[in-house]
Scaffold this active site. Sequence first.
Site, PDB file in Angstrom:
ATOM      1  N   GLU A 216       0.806  -1.214   0.000  1.00  0.00           N
ATOM      2  CA  GLU A 216       0.000   0.000   0.000  1.00  0.00           C
ATOM      3  C   GLU A 216       0.842   1.269   0.000  1.00  0.00           C
ATOM      4  O   GLU A 216       0.359   2.348   0.313  1.00  0.00           O
ATOM      5  CB  GLU A 216      -0.954  -0.002   1.197  1.00  0.00           C
ATOM      6  N   GLU A 297      -7.591  -1.798  14.548  1.00  0.00           N
ATOM      7  CA  GLU A 297      -8.417  -2.646  13.683  1.00  0.00           C
ATOM      8  C   GLU A 297      -8.025  -4.116  13.827  1.00  0.00           C
ATOM      9  O   GLU A 297      -6.843  -4.440  13.940  1.00  0.00           O
ATOM     10  CB  GLU A 297      -8.229  -2.185  12.234  1.00  0.00           C
ATOM     11  N   LYS A 349     -15.663  -2.372   3.225  1.00  0.00           N
ATOM     12  CA  LYS A 349     -15.018  -2.899   2.016  1.00  0.00           C
ATOM     13  C   LYS A 349     -16.110  -3.484   1.124  1.00  0.00           C
ATOM     14  O   LYS A 349     -16.668  -4.536   1.448  1.00  0.00           O
ATOM     15  CB  LYS A 349     -14.008  -3.988   2.372  1.00  0.00           C
ATOM     16  N   LYS A 399      -9.205   4.762   4.255  1.00  0.00           N
ATOM     17  CA  LYS A 399      -7.888   4.137   4.363  1.00  0.00           C
ATOM     18  C   LYS A 399      -7.571   3.543   2.994  1.00  0.00           C
ATOM     19  O   LYS A 399      -8.115   2.516   2.621  1.00  0.00           O
ATOM     20  CB  LYS A 399      -7.933   3.051   5.447  1.00  0.00           C
TER      21      LYS A 399
END
Length: 440
Positions: A216, A297, A349, A399
């Site tokens: 990422e 998370e 998501k 994110k």
Amino acid sequence: MAEITHIKARQIFDSRGNPTVEAEVTTANGVVSRAAVPSGASTGVYEALELRDGGSDYLGKGVLKAVDNVNKIIGPALIGKDATEQTAIDIDFMFQQLDGTVNEWGWCKQKLGANAILAVSLAVCKAGASVKKIPLYKHIANLAGNPKLVLPVPAFNVINGGSHAGNKLAMQEFMILPVGASSFKEAMKMGVEVYHHLKAVIKKKYGQDATNVGDEGGFAPNIQENKEGLELLKTAIAKAGYVVIGMDVAASEFYEKDKDITNFKEENNDGSQKISADQLKDLYKSFVDEYPIVSIEDPFDQDDWEHYSKLTAEIGEKVQIVGDDLLVTNPKRVEKAIKEKACNALLLKVNQIGSVTESIEAVKMSKRAGWGVMAHRSGETEDTFIADLSVGLATGQIKTGAPCRSERLAKYNQLLRIEEELGSEAVYAGANFRTPVEPY
């Protein structure tokens, strides 16, 4: 003009070089709307079925079966349907009539594949906005019944570990959130400056090789202690003003309920560093006491409801406990988590659940419960749908990686455009990132 006249799918590639599904929806006004499906590296076992081909091509990760399902089953069935009727297309037609597979957590998309269904769902959503001649984020807000648009706080994943990097760091993401910014534009400035300052700190301490980036765009220095990652962030944000820290532990990758936990990335692991779930809980509490952490998370395995509830009860007032693998954007799992007080934030998501409609429902349930919402997916394409989704649903947080790699920056750049387009009406979530709007 809203009638769907043609639907076509193809196999393209995501940011990891893995095949994924792209769909195009053409409406009677001649406009073609295109959408691509994201995927994940650390996936929850309760996610809707992502249909892969198996076999030797692309190491079994081809998606030609899903593409065929769009071209031969879904596409022909949706010709003549109204592209603005998102719920009817998702639920009535694709789920009930065409797929029809159900498990204890709802529609599981095992016949056609969640990636086939989602590609069409996303493209139809874009087509609906086109037909109505309004921006995608406004169309999404209308679908959800959300009256207030909000620019999200970006959670920049600047140090990568776990399944996102080749280092020995077990915990997957260490993030910075510029909650003190006055606008999304200023938040980007803060994030970029911290990112480059962090690069200099890492290079000086670990050498040039340590500034290589993970999936990422975050740095992947070869550190083993999670606390060392937090120390790096603490140093980097010291000069940046009001920036706080978030973590994605992705604990399901190295931990199972009722079993001890170990660093799955440690070579020649002899088991001497195993800790219990209660010890892990206490470790998180010590992190929160020592560092400006506002978000944790997936702190435990996706089936460990007990320790999720314990941690939320103990630190949930000052820290958001985010359910990703625990919830998989599934309204029924969100409902269970609300009842058990297992967490207090949803990681949104769309590919986990497989449709725009179900994603909106999961967000609305979360907001009604007083939860925070953060939009995300790691295996991305250049598609920017998630940026419009985060604004339209007023998630308050997004994110989508570090300010590095073009598939990451595509989303951030789209958010800059949206903020510019909204002008004086633009609202940045900032310190209200957990509850940026009233429930809708």
